[in-house]
Design a protein around this motif. Structure first.
Motif, PDB file in Angstrom:
ATOM      1  N   SER A 134      -0.183   1.438  -8.907  1.00 23.50           N
ATOM      2  CA  SER A 134      -0.537   2.627  -8.124  1.00 23.50           C
ATOM      3  C   SER A 134       0.481   2.829  -7.010  1.00 23.50           C
ATOM      4  CB  SER A 134      -1.927   2.464  -7.498  1.00 23.50           C
ATOM      5  OG  SER A 134      -2.909   2.249  -8.483  1.00 23.50           O
ATOM      6  N   PRO A 135       0.770   4.081  -6.661  1.00 23.22           N
ATOM      7  CA  PRO A 135       1.658   4.331  -5.519  1.00 23.22           C
ATOM      8  C   PRO A 135       1.053   3.733  -4.249  1.00 23.22           C
ATOM      9  CG  PRO A 135       1.283   6.342  -6.783  1.00 23.22           C
ATOM     10  CD  PRO A 135       0.314   5.324  -7.295  1.00 23.22           C
ATOM     11  N   ALA A 136       1.893   3.254  -3.362  1.00 23.72           N
ATOM     12  CA  ALA A 136       1.432   2.699  -2.093  1.00 23.72           C
ATOM     13  C   ALA A 136       1.078   3.847  -1.148  1.00 23.72           C
ATOM     14  CB  ALA A 136       2.503   1.810  -1.475  1.00 23.72           C
ATOM     15  N   THR A 137      -0.202   4.055  -0.956  1.00 20.81           N
ATOM     16  CA  THR A 137      -0.676   5.103  -0.048  1.00 20.81           C
ATOM     17  C   THR A 137      -1.764   4.525   0.841  1.00 20.81           C
ATOM     18  OG1 THR A 137      -2.353   5.867  -1.622  1.00 20.81           O
ATOM     19  CG2 THR A 137      -0.192   6.927  -1.725  1.00 20.81           C
ATOM     20  N   ALA A 138      -1.961   5.140   2.005  1.00 16.44           N
ATOM     21  CA  ALA A 138      -3.000   4.701   2.936  1.00 16.44           C
ATOM     22  C   ALA A 138      -3.338   5.837   3.883  1.00 16.44           C
ATOM     23  CB  ALA A 138      -2.527   3.470   3.723  1.00 16.44           C
ATOM     24  N   SER A 139      -4.509   5.730   4.471  1.00 21.35           N
ATOM     25  CA  SER A 139      -4.930   6.684   5.510  1.00 21.35           C
ATOM     26  C   SER A 139      -5.335   5.898   6.743  1.00 21.35           C
ATOM     27  CB  SER A 139      -6.111   7.536   5.023  1.00 21.35           C
ATOM     28  OG  SER A 139      -5.740   8.315   3.905  1.00 21.35           O
ATOM     29  N   TRP A 140      -4.982   6.440   7.899  1.00 21.13           N
ATOM     30  CA  TRP A 140      -5.325   5.780   9.165  1.00 21.13           C
ATOM     31  C   TRP A 140      -5.470   6.832  10.261  1.00 21.13           C
ATOM     32  CZ3 TRP A 140      -7.155   1.340  10.801  1.00 21.13           C
ATOM     33  CH2 TRP A 140      -7.037   0.978  12.134  1.00 21.13           C
TER      34      TRP A 140
ATOM     35  N   TYR B 239      -0.345   8.206   4.642  1.00 29.42           N
ATOM     36  CA  TYR B 239       0.940   7.500   4.572  1.00 29.42           C
ATOM     37  C   TYR B 239       1.295   7.240   3.112  1.00 29.42           C
ATOM     38  CZ  TYR B 239       0.025   6.488   9.516  1.00 29.42           C
ATOM     39  OH  TYR B 239      -0.243   6.602  10.865  1.00 29.42           O
ATOM     40  N   SER B 240       2.570   7.372   2.791  1.00 29.04           N
ATOM     41  CA  SER B 240       3.069   7.043   1.458  1.00 29.04           C
ATOM     42  C   SER B 240       4.532   6.665   1.569  1.00 29.04           C
ATOM     43  CB  SER B 240       2.901   8.217   0.484  1.00 29.04           C
ATOM     44  OG  SER B 240       3.635   9.342   0.936  1.00 29.04           O
ATOM     45  N   CYS B 241       5.036   5.923   0.603  1.00 33.89           N
ATOM     46  CA  CYS B 241       6.425   5.469   0.625  1.00 33.89           C
ATOM     47  C   CYS B 241       7.368   6.619   0.283  1.00 33.89           C
ATOM     48  CB  CYS B 241       6.633   4.319  -0.355  1.00 33.89           C
ATOM     49  SG  CYS B 241       5.979   2.752   0.234  1.00 33.89           S
TER      50      CYS B 241
END
Length: 429
Positions: free
Chosen positions: A249-255, A260-262
Motif C-alpha cells: 500500500s502507498p505510505a499515507t497518513a492523516s494527522w 500526508y503521502s510520499c
C-alpha cells in the motif's frame, strides 16, 4: 570444570519416548521420533537421534508428524506426509561425519522458511544461530551463493547454507572454499559431491522437498513456546502475505486534519528488493531491520529491543562486513587479520587506511539500498538512520500514530525516499 571440547564430540543420547501424541480436544496429532543409523569409522553403525540440544548438556529429540489432521477454526494445519527437516533419512545425508545437533536442524529449517518465498529464482541463504547472515538471488546458483557470502563473510564461517536449486559444480567449488557446517539442496549434480567432500566434516544433506517449497507458503503449523513453569503458549505459525506489488500500500497518513503521502513512488528495482527483503525478514529474529540491494542483503540487524537501535546496528554491521570483503578482495585476508598484522609491524598501515577511506566514501554500499523494518517506526528516528546512509526506499508495516513523521522524513530527504506499507507485521521470537 567440564571438558567442553570432549562434550562437543560426544553424542549425549536422549530419554524422550519413541512416539508423542498431542490432543486438541477430540483431535490428536501423532509424532514419531527420528533417529539415524549412521556408519562409523570402525564399520559399525550408531543409531541415535539429535546429537544434543542447543548446548552439549541438553538432551533433545526430533519428531516428525506422522498422523492426525488438525482443524481449528477456519485453519487447517499442515498434514502428515509433508516432512522436510523432520523427514531427513540416512540416505539423504550424503556426507555426515557425526549426528546432527538441534542448531544444525533449526538453521536448515529457518533457511527453508525463508527460501520457500525465493524458489522462483536461483537463491541462497546462509544462516548462523537461526538467523540469516546473508541471502541473495542470482542469475545462477553460484552467483546467488557468492552474493550471499559477500553480504557477511565473517558470520558465514561455520554456517549452514540452503540452496533453492540443485548444487552444480561451480557452486560446489565456491562452497568448498569456505568453512561451513551444513550444505542443503534439493539435489547435487554429478561431480559436485566430489568437490564438496574436500571438506571432510561438512554435512551434505539432500532435501528433495525443496522443489515443492512453494506449496508451503500457504501451510500453517502449530507453533509451541514452552515456559519455565511447564506451561505452553500455542499459536498458528506466521505466513508471509507480501508476495507482489499488489500486496503493498502507498505510505499515507492523516494527522490533525492534514493528509500526508510520499512524493516519490518506488522503482521496479526497489519494489523487487522490497518483496525480496520482506521474504528474508520473515526468518529474522525481532526487532529487526534489514538493508537490501539488487536482490542481496547488505546489512542485517536482529533481535534488538528498540527500532532505532537495530537500524543503527544493521548499519554498523554493514560497514564492518564491507571493510572485510574489500580487504579480502584486495589482500586475500580479512580486515581483522590486517589490523593484527599492522599491530605486529608486519604490514603497512597505509593498506588499512585505503580500505577505510573507500568504505567511508562508498558508505558500505548502503546508498541506493532498500530499508526493511519488520514493524512500524514508532518515531521517525529509525527511518532517519537509513536515510542518512542514502537508502532510496523503505518498506515497513505502517500503523504508527506518527507515520506522518516518517513520511515527512522521506519527503525531506535529498533526493526524496520512496516508502510503502505492508499492513502486516513480521515479528519472530
Amino acid at each position: 570444570m567440564s571438558d567442553l571440547k570432549k562434550m562437543y564430540s560426544t553424542i549425549l543420547g536422549d530419554s524422550f519416548p519413541h512416539e508423542m501424541t498431542i490432543s486438541f480436544g477430540d483431535q490428536k496429532l501423532v509424532y514419531r521420533k527420528r533417529t539415524w543409523a549412521i556408519p562409523q569409522s570402525d564399520g559399525s553403525t550408531d543409531e541415535r537421534g539429535i546429537r544434543y540440544g542447543e548446548n552439549p548438556d541438553q538432551e533433545a529429540a526430533l519428531y516428525e508428524l506422522v498422523n492426525g489432521n488438525l482443524v481449528l477454526g477456519d485453519c487447517r494445519f499442515i498434514e502428515p506426509g509433508n516432512g522436510l527437516v523432520s523427514a531427513i533419512k540416512v540416505e539423504d545425508m550424503l556426507q555426515v561425519g557425526k549426528h546432527p545437533g538441534k542448531i544444525n536442524l533449526t538453521d536448515i529449517d529457518n533457511g527453508l522458511n525463508i527460501i520457500k518465498y525465493l524458489v522462483d529464482k536461483p537463491s541462497a541463504v546462509i544462516l548462523k544461530h537461526n538467523n540469516p547472515c546473508g541471502a541473495a538471488y542470482g542469475d545462477d546458483l553460484a552467483t546467488a551463493f557468492n552474493k550471499a557470502l559477500r553480504s557477511d563473510r565473517i558470520a558465514a564461517f561455520g554456517g549452514a547454507v540452503v540452496l533453492s536449486r540443485p548444487c552444480d559444480k561451480e557452486t560446489a567449488e565456491l562452497l568448498s572454499q569456505n568453512y561451513l557446517e551444513v550444505v542443503c539442496a534439493p539435489e547435487f549434480e554429478e561431480g559436485s559431491l566430489e568437490i564438496l567432500s574436500r571438506r571432510a566434516n561438512l554435512r551434505i544433506i539432500k532435501i528433495a522437498g525443496i522443489d515443492r517449497l512453494v506449496d508451503f507458503e500457504k501451510y500453517r503449523f502449530v507453533d509451541f513456546k514452552s515456559l519455565i513453569d511447564g506451561g505452553i503458549i500455542v499459536q498458528q505459525s506466521a505466513v508471509n502475505s507480501i508476495r507482489s506489488l499488489d500486496d503493498l500500500s502507498p505510505a499515507t497518513a492523516s494527522w490533525k486534519g492534514n493528509d500526508y503521502s510520499c512524493k516519490r513512488q518506488p522503482t521496479k528495482r526497489e519494489i523487487d528488493d522490497m518483496i525480496f527483503g520482506w521474504a528474508v525478514e520473515h526468518g529474522v529474529t525481532s526487532n529487526s531491520v534489514l538493508y537490501v540491494k539488487d536482490g542481496a542483503t547488505v546489512g542485517i540487524g536482529t533481535g534488538e529491543q528498540d527500532r532505532v537501535g537495530v537500524a543503527e546496528i544493521a548499519v554498523h554491521k554493514a560497514y564492518i562486513k564491507y571493510a572485510d570483503i574489500l580487504c579480502f578482495d584486495t589482500h586475500g585476508i580479512g580486515y581483522a587479520d590486517l589490523e593484527l598484522a599492522i599491530s605486529r609491524n608486519e604490514r603497512d598501515r597505509a593498506e588499512k587506511d585505503l580500505i577505510d577511506e573507500r568504505v567511508a566514501r562508498e558508505r558500505a554500499d548502503l546508498p541506493g539500498s532498500v530499508m526493511i523494518s519488520d514493524a512500524f517506526f514508532p518515531f521517525r528516528d529509525g527511518a532517519d538512520v537509513g536515510i542518512a546512509q542514502g537508502v532510496s526506499a523503505i518498506l515497513q508495516a505502517g500503523g504508527s500514530m506518527r507515520d506522518f513523521e516518517t513520511i515527512e522524513a522521506c519527503n525531506e530527504a535529498d533526493p526524496p525516499v520512496a516508502m510503502m506499507f505492508t499492513g502486516q507485521r513480521s515479528f519472530k521470537h
